[in-house]
Write an enzyme that holds these catalytic residues in place. Structure first.
Site, short mmCIF file in Angstrom:
data_model
loop_
_atom_site.label_atom_id
_atom_site.label_comp_id
_atom_site.label_asym_id
_atom_site.label_seq_id
_atom_site.Cartn_x
_atom_site.Cartn_y
_atom_site.Cartn_z
N GLY A 95 1.34 3.64 -3.33
CA GLY A 95 0.46 4.73 -3.72
C GLY A 95 -0.04 5.59 -2.58
N HIS A 96 0.35 5.28 -1.34
CA HIS A 96 -0.21 6.01 -0.18
C HIS A 96 0.90 6.40 0.78
CE1 HIS A 96 -2.90 6.70 3.33
NE2 HIS A 96 -3.79 6.94 2.39
N PHE A 97 1.65 7.27 0.63
CA PHE A 97 1.87 8.21 -0.46
C PHE A 97 3.31 8.06 -0.89
CE2 PHE A 97 -1.41 10.02 2.32
CZ PHE A 97 -2.44 10.21 1.43
N PHE A 157 0.81 -1.22 0.00
CA PHE A 157 0.00 0.00 0.00
C PHE A 157 0.84 1.27 0.00
CE2 PHE A 157 -0.07 -1.90 4.29
CZ PHE A 157 0.64 -0.95 5.01
N VAL A 188 2.41 6.56 4.34
CA VAL A 188 1.56 6.54 5.53
C VAL A 188 0.63 5.32 5.41
CG1 VAL A 188 -0.27 7.75 6.78
CG2 VAL A 188 1.61 9.05 5.78
#
EC number: 4.2.1.59
Length: 160
Positions: free
Chosen positions: A58-60, A55, A65
């Site tokens: 893309g986050h971030f 994850f 985070v």
């Protein structure tokens, strides 16, 4: 008939035991170890958060985070382990633990790569097939997230 698998002594599970109780697998298995478990009462579990988590792509990308919904999912998985510690499923491979509700969710700090997320879940009550828990996720002794969780247990063939 319920079969108790725990005594009242301090209990911990490694990943091998967790894999026998939860159907989750990579990349959604979010509990690495159970540190303490008191059947019918509470569980303290651990999620090691690494930069390799999918994850974070893309986050971030510039400031990774952990998504809040995944912190809540980690707490729900810890709640499932508390439930299954009380009564091990007769057919673990055919038993599903459904997250059916959440109240009063709050996110208080970011969870980043390198953090150890401590998952504290306390049993509140069981009514008509619904388990209710108070759940708090911490990093370095500070609350990262908290919520009231509601869950139910079903066999895969009886699932909606």
């Amino acid at each position: 008939m319920r079969r108790t698998i725990m005594s009242t002594e301090k209990i911990n599970f490694d990943i091998h035991k967790i894999l026998t109780l939860l159907p989750h697998r990579y990349p959604i298995l979010l509990v690495d170890r159970v540190l303490e478990l008191e059947p019918h009462k509470s569980i303290k579990a651990l999620k090691n958060v690494t930069v390799n988590e999918p994850f974070f792509t893309g986050h971030f990308p510039k400031r990774p985070v952990m998504p809040g919904v995944l912190i809540i999912e980690a707490l729900a998985q810890a709640a499932a382990l508390l439930t299954f510690a009380e009564a091990e499923p007769k057919d673990p491979e055919n038993t599903l633990y459904y997250f059916v509700g959440i109240d009063n969710a709050r996110f208080k700090r970011v969870v980043e790569p390198g953090d150890q997320l401590i998952l504290n879940v306390t049993f509140e009550r069981y009514i008509r097939g619904i388990w209710k828990f108070k759940a708090v996720a911490e990093v370095d002794g500070k609350v990262a997230a908290e919520a009231e969780l509601m869950c139910t247990v079903k066999t895969a063939d009886a699932a909606p």
